[in-house]
Design an enzyme around this catalytic site. Structure first.
Site, short mmCIF file in Angstrom:
data_model
loop_
_atom_site.label_atom_id
_atom_site.label_comp_id
_atom_site.label_asym_id
_atom_site.label_seq_id
_atom_site.Cartn_x
_atom_site.Cartn_y
_atom_site.Cartn_z
N ARG A 186 -42.28 -47.36 -12.39
CA ARG A 186 -42.25 -46.55 -11.16
C ARG A 186 -42.98 -47.33 -10.08
O ARG A 186 -44.16 -47.63 -10.23
CB ARG A 186 -42.91 -45.20 -11.42
CG ARG A 186 -43.08 -44.37 -10.18
CD ARG A 186 -43.58 -42.96 -10.43
NE ARG A 186 -43.78 -42.32 -9.16
CZ ARG A 186 -44.96 -41.96 -8.65
NH1 ARG A 186 -46.08 -42.11 -9.34
NH2 ARG A 186 -45.02 -41.42 -7.44
N HIS A 227 -45.12 -43.47 -0.64
CA HIS A 227 -46.40 -43.34 -1.35
C HIS A 227 -47.51 -43.66 -0.33
O HIS A 227 -48.27 -44.60 -0.49
CB HIS A 227 -46.43 -44.26 -2.56
CG HIS A 227 -47.44 -43.87 -3.63
ND1 HIS A 227 -47.11 -43.68 -4.94
CD2 HIS A 227 -48.77 -43.65 -3.56
CE1 HIS A 227 -48.20 -43.37 -5.65
NE2 HIS A 227 -49.22 -43.35 -4.82
N GLU A 258 -46.85 -37.03 -4.05
CA GLU A 258 -48.00 -36.16 -3.81
C GLU A 258 -48.16 -35.72 -2.36
O GLU A 258 -49.12 -36.11 -1.67
CB GLU A 258 -49.29 -36.86 -4.27
CG GLU A 258 -49.29 -37.24 -5.74
CD GLU A 258 -50.64 -37.72 -6.25
OE1 GLU A 258 -51.56 -37.91 -5.45
OE2 GLU A 258 -50.78 -37.88 -7.47
N ASN A 277 -47.84 -35.46 -11.50
CA ASN A 277 -49.02 -36.32 -11.70
C ASN A 277 -50.20 -35.41 -12.04
O ASN A 277 -50.47 -34.44 -11.32
CB ASN A 277 -49.38 -37.08 -10.40
CG ASN A 277 -48.28 -38.04 -9.97
OD1 ASN A 277 -47.31 -38.27 -10.69
ND2 ASN A 277 -48.43 -38.60 -8.78
N TYR A 316 -54.37 -35.31 -13.44
CA TYR A 316 -55.59 -36.05 -13.73
C TYR A 316 -56.73 -35.22 -14.31
O TYR A 316 -57.40 -35.65 -15.22
CB TYR A 316 -56.08 -36.79 -12.47
CG TYR A 316 -55.17 -37.96 -12.15
CD1 TYR A 316 -55.32 -39.18 -12.81
CD2 TYR A 316 -54.12 -37.84 -11.24
CE1 TYR A 316 -54.47 -40.25 -12.55
CE2 TYR A 316 -53.27 -38.91 -10.97
CZ TYR A 316 -53.45 -40.10 -11.64
OH TYR A 316 -52.60 -41.15 -11.40
N GLU A 330 -47.40 -39.77 -13.32
CA GLU A 330 -48.72 -40.44 -13.33
C GLU A 330 -49.66 -39.67 -14.25
O GLU A 330 -49.75 -38.44 -14.18
CB GLU A 330 -49.39 -40.45 -11.95
CG GLU A 330 -48.83 -41.43 -10.97
CD GLU A 330 -49.56 -41.40 -9.63
OE1 GLU A 330 -50.75 -41.05 -9.57
OE2 GLU A 330 -48.90 -41.70 -8.62
C1 FCB Z 1 -52.88 -40.37 -7.36
C2 FCB Z 1 -52.10 -41.36 -6.54
C3 FCB Z 1 -52.14 -42.76 -7.07
C4 FCB Z 1 -53.49 -43.12 -7.65
C5 FCB Z 1 -53.98 -42.05 -8.57
C6 FCB Z 1 -55.31 -42.35 -9.21
O1 FCB Z 1 -53.26 -39.30 -6.57
O2 FCB Z 1 -50.76 -40.98 -6.45
O3 FCB Z 1 -51.73 -43.63 -6.06
O4 FCB Z 1 -54.36 -43.42 -6.65
O5 FCB Z 1 -54.08 -40.84 -7.90
#
Ligand code: FCB
Length: 467
Positions: free
Chosen positions: A101, A144, A189, A315, A317, A373
């Protein structure tokens, strides 16, 4: 940080070095059609910011503004991928990754009059052709975050016209690159572009007004909706979608006020984007949280925004623990004693599973999902030619288990992209935060495959060898 050997069976269990990385035998991740790849983004890796006619982006402006990025880092050189792309593709292939990607830098491929910049376009053509030759499934994100500065000078995402310029850009790219792209994502995002860019100023262009954020979001989503039919016309064989970051919010107590706070957190992080896309309307709670910030829109906009998606990129985290702020909002209440990453983000794989299963019941038209992600930053060091990124290995394993659980609960998830292929420019945190499965020495540009990447490669090899 929990890195001891006491592995238990839920997704929160710490990693044991004795554990194999490969998922258990009954895991859906063994299915050969479950795509495993890695992700990057143009400004974070390419460098070469003023070569071959590339115009400045808002991130060039922001990162060269003192005080905006840690240590004054900029993307001027980054991983020098613009010059090293061939070796980087070889590295991706040698790891057995099946998908890649990447994103296109809008200011590299179009001039201020909207005309194509051939040299910039050729870079992506060469890259995508090579990826296809190598049998890699290509996911291309059009935006992006590196908006051309000349568009920001005319209001950026606060100006409705930017949405139409984006549709022109999507038109050019899909005419030029059709046949080399398996999946197009319009935006990465939009929450970050709108909220961090225009709501709190932590990202480019650095404006800080919540009313700006809701207006910018509307124009971003409109841009997405305008681009979708263009992509369908120009490149019918590919999949088309969008990538959203999602956040888990949990209540600090069982009180009604705290549960409402956690709900509002998820409205602000998730429903703000997903409701317009999948229900054709903004969540009303958003404007209780932020009264008086309804964006200006025209009749028909929400129909444009909610054009059907072939896939939704997710995505994920971390989670945020919140309580009521005593008024109509929420405030973060960081939990003590939990595992965190170099970013300070809490490691919470169950959040990914719970959000995905929640979306399945909230959105009856939820499209197939790719995890576009997932990953973590750690202060990785090369020692004797190796990088032993133990926490990342554990992190990936537990998040892959969470994905498997969501699949078993009936969510259609078709693939998973590691963030990131290599260490890179981590926006406001510069080069200090290392998210790669490959280490980059920025003084020499030497790449060193981390232990996590070796283990992912080993799993993919095992999977491939199965009959
Ligand atoms: C996301 C972004 C990516 C990267 C990660 C850690 O929010 O899409 O570019 O910075 O975080």
């Amino acid at each position: 940080m929990a890195n001891d050997a006491s592995a238990v069976s839920d997704t929160r269990s710490p990693h044991s070095l004795a554990d194999p990385f490969s998922p258990p035998a009954d895991s859906a991740l063994w299915r050969k059609n479950f795509l495993v790849g890695a992700a990057t983004a143009s400004y974070q890796i390419e460098g070469a910011v003023d070569e071959d006619g590339r115009l400045p982006s808002i991130w060039d402006t922001f990162s060269t503004t003192p005080g905006k990025v840690l240590a004054g880092d900029t993307g001027a050189v980054a991983c020098d991928h613009y010059h090293r792309w061939e070796a980087d593709v070889d590295m991706l292939v040698s790891l057995g990754l099946e998908g890649y990607r990447l994103s296109i830098a809008w200011p590299r491929v179009m001039d201020a009059a909207g005309l194509p910049n051939r040299k910039g376009l050729d870079f992506y053509k060469r890259l995508l052709n090579r990826l296809k030759e190598k049998g890699i499934t290509t996911f291309v994100t059009l935006y992006h975050w590196d908006l051309p500065q000349h568009l920001e000078d005319r209001g950026g995402w606060l100006n409705r016209d930017t949405a139409y310029r984006f549709a022109d850009y999507a038109d050019l790219m899909s005419r030029e690159l059709a046949g080399t792209v398996d999946a197009w994502a319009t935006l990465n995002e939009p929450w970050c572009s709108a909220f961090l860019g225009y709501g709190n100023g932590h990202h480019a262009p650095g404006l800080a007004d919540v009313g700006f954020a809701t207006q910018a979001m509307h124009h971003l989503l409109l841009a997405h909706g305008l681009a979708m039919p263009v992509l369908r016309t120009n490149d019918p064989a590919s999949q088309k979608g969008i990538v959203a970051n999602i956040g888990r919010g949990t209540p600090n107590s069982d009180s009604t006020a705290d549960r409402r706070a956690a709900h509002l957190f998820e409205v602000q992080h998730n429903a703000w984007i997903l409701d317009p896309l999948l229900k054709g309307a903004y969540p009303r709670d958003l404007f209780e949280l932020w009264p008086g910030t309804e964006p200006l829109m025209l009749d028909g906009d929400m129909q444009t925004v909610s054009a059907p998606l072939d896939f939704l990129g997710i995505n994920y985290y971390f989670r945020t623990n919140v309580s009521s702020d005593g008024a109509h909002g929420f405030r973060d209440v960081p939990l003590e004693g939990v595992e965190r990453t170099q970013m300070g983000w809490e490691v919470f794989p169950d959040g990914l599973r719970d959000l995905l299963t929640g979306f399945k019941s909230t959105y009856h038209n939820l499209p197939p999902i790719y995890i576009t992600e997932n990953g973590m930053a750690s202060d990785d060091k090369v020692i004797d030619g190796h990088v032993d990124d133990t926490q990342r290995i554990s992190f990936l394993k537990r998040h892959l288990a969470a994905v498997d659980q969501a699949i078993k609960a009936g969510v259609e998830i078709r693939g998973y992209f590691l963030w990131s292929l290599m260490d890179n420019f981590e926006w406001a945190f510069g080069y200090e935060r290392r998210f790669g499965v490959v280490h980059v020495d920025y003084s020499t540009q030497k790449r060193t495959v981390k232990r996590s990447a070796e283990l992912v490669a080993k799993f993919l090899k095992e999977r491939k060898a199965r009959v």
